[in-house]
Design a protein around this motif. Structure first.
Motif, short mmCIF file in Angstrom:
data_model
loop_
_atom_site.label_atom_id
_atom_site.label_comp_id
_atom_site.label_asym_id
_atom_site.label_seq_id
_atom_site.Cartn_x
_atom_site.Cartn_y
_atom_site.Cartn_z
N SER A 233 -0.77 5.45 9.13
CA SER A 233 -1.20 5.83 10.48
C SER A 233 -1.75 4.60 11.16
N CYS A 234 -1.61 4.53 12.47
CA CYS A 234 -1.94 3.31 13.20
C CYS A 234 -2.68 3.63 14.49
N ILE A 235 -3.80 2.92 14.73
CA ILE A 235 -4.52 2.98 15.99
C ILE A 235 -4.17 1.68 16.71
N GLU B 282 0.82 -1.20 0.00
CA GLU B 282 0.00 0.00 0.00
C GLU B 282 0.86 1.26 0.00
N PRO B 283 0.32 2.35 -0.52
CA PRO B 283 1.07 3.61 -0.52
C PRO B 283 1.33 4.10 0.90
N THR B 284 2.33 4.92 1.05
CA THR B 284 2.68 5.43 2.37
C THR B 284 2.41 6.92 2.44
N THR B 285 2.32 7.42 3.64
CA THR B 285 2.12 8.86 3.84
C THR B 285 3.44 9.58 3.66
N LYS B 286 3.42 10.91 3.80
CA LYS B 286 4.65 11.69 3.65
C LYS B 286 5.70 11.27 4.66
N VAL C 136 -13.34 7.50 20.64
CA VAL C 136 -14.73 7.87 20.37
C VAL C 136 -14.69 9.20 19.64
N GLY C 137 -15.24 9.23 18.42
CA GLY C 137 -15.25 10.46 17.65
C GLY C 137 -14.98 10.21 16.18
N LYS C 138 -14.79 11.28 15.44
CA LYS C 138 -14.55 11.22 14.00
C LYS C 138 -13.05 11.22 13.74
N ILE C 139 -12.60 10.27 12.91
CA ILE C 139 -11.18 10.17 12.57
C ILE C 139 -11.04 10.36 11.07
N GLU C 140 -10.16 11.28 10.67
CA GLU C 140 -9.91 11.52 9.26
C GLU C 140 -8.42 11.43 9.01
N CYS C 141 -8.04 10.56 8.09
CA CYS C 141 -6.64 10.35 7.76
C CYS C 141 -6.46 10.56 6.26
N ASN C 142 -5.51 11.41 5.87
CA ASN C 142 -5.30 11.70 4.46
C ASN C 142 -4.62 10.57 3.70
N GLY C 143 -3.97 9.68 4.40
CA GLY C 143 -3.29 8.55 3.77
C GLY C 143 -3.84 7.23 4.26
N PRO C 144 -3.06 6.16 4.14
CA PRO C 144 -3.50 4.86 4.62
C PRO C 144 -3.48 4.77 6.14
N ALA C 145 -4.34 3.92 6.68
CA ALA C 145 -4.41 3.73 8.13
C ALA C 145 -4.67 2.27 8.45
N ARG D 48 -10.05 -0.10 19.13
CA ARG D 48 -11.50 0.05 19.04
C ARG D 48 -11.85 1.50 18.73
N ILE D 49 -12.74 1.70 17.76
CA ILE D 49 -13.18 3.04 17.37
C ILE D 49 -14.70 3.06 17.37
N GLU D 50 -15.25 4.13 17.97
CA GLU D 50 -16.69 4.36 17.94
C GLU D 50 -16.88 5.71 17.28
N GLY D 51 -17.33 5.69 16.02
CA GLY D 51 -17.50 6.92 15.26
C GLY D 51 -17.14 6.71 13.81
N GLU D 52 -17.06 7.80 13.07
CA GLU D 52 -16.75 7.74 11.64
C GLU D 52 -15.24 7.67 11.42
N VAL D 53 -14.82 6.83 10.46
CA VAL D 53 -13.41 6.70 10.10
C VAL D 53 -13.27 6.94 8.60
N ARG D 54 -12.38 7.87 8.24
CA ARG D 54 -12.08 8.15 6.82
C ARG D 54 -10.58 7.99 6.61
N ALA D 55 -10.21 7.33 5.51
CA ALA D 55 -8.80 7.17 5.14
C ALA D 55 -8.74 6.83 3.66
N SER D 56 -7.54 6.94 3.06
CA SER D 56 -7.43 6.55 1.66
C SER D 56 -7.53 5.03 1.55
N ASP D 57 -6.80 4.33 2.39
CA ASP D 57 -6.83 2.87 2.47
C ASP D 57 -6.93 2.51 3.94
N LEU D 58 -7.82 1.59 4.28
CA LEU D 58 -8.03 1.26 5.67
C LEU D 58 -7.94 -0.24 5.88
#
Length: 186
Positions: free
Chosen positions: A47-49, A38-42, A56-65, A70-80
């Motif tokens: 990114s890693c949880i 997978e592609p890497t970030t700068k 708990v909350g909204k997570i937005e990642c511009n690259g792969p994650a 455990r996450i409760e909420g919305e997760v956005r990433a290029s690749d997850l």
């Protein structure tokens, strides 16, 4: 004292400065190909949880994650990558999603892979979907051209909206039995 050849850090301190790519390789050996391909970030890593994290909350990642915790909420990433043991309760939006852990919520991604041991309880909007033999999927899947963009033609439950149309049931027919049991009226 032993020294790591990768970082030059003494072996006892290696865990303190380990990269996310090295953690992904150690923790999820069944899917090391994802971490390498997978592609890497700068910064050079995804990114890693961590497995000891709960967010708990909204997570937005511009690259792969990659998620181990455990996450409760919305997760956005290029690749997850949702690793074995990881749990997400909420919506997931990404170009590519690989599920080895558990997701309870809606997934919107161009490519979705449910790998062996992965479980999804919810709807999946995708362009391509693959489900391994030992994975679990409870919900509906819908192939859409642009799954990452919320479409005005599909509501939250995945049904097509049709303007001016309502769920119409046919009118009940008069009961023939009522006329027969009452008999003719005088």
């Amino acid at each position: 004292m032993l020294t790591s050849t990768r970082s030059g850090v003494p072996e006892k301190d290696k865990n303190a400065s380990v990269s996310a790519a090295e953690v992904m390789g150690r923790v999820a050996p069944h899917d090391q190909a994802w971490a390498r391909s997978e592609p890497t970030t700068k910064a050079g890593t995804a990114s890693c949880i961590g497995s000891d994290m709960s967010i708990v909350g909204k997570i937005e990642c511009n690259g792969p994650a990659q998620v181990f915790g455990r996450i409760e909420g919305e997760v956005r990433a290029s690749d997850l990558q949702i690793s074995d043991g990881a749990q997400i309760e909420g919506s997931v939006i990404a170009q590519n999603v690989t599920v080895c852990g558990r997701v309870k919520g809606t997934i919107r991604a161009v490519r979705v892979k449910l790998q062996s041991g992965g479980a999804v309880e919810g709807d999946i909007f995708h362009r391509t979907l693959s489900i391994d033999e030992n994975s679990q999927f409870e919900g509906s899947s819908r192939r859409v051209e642009n799954p990452t963009e919320p479409s005005s033609g599909v509501d939250a439950k995945g049904r097509q909206k049709s303007p001016q149309k309502k769920d119409l049931a046919p009118a009940p027919l008069p009961s023939i039995d009522a006329e027969l049991t009452e008999g003719p009226k005088p």
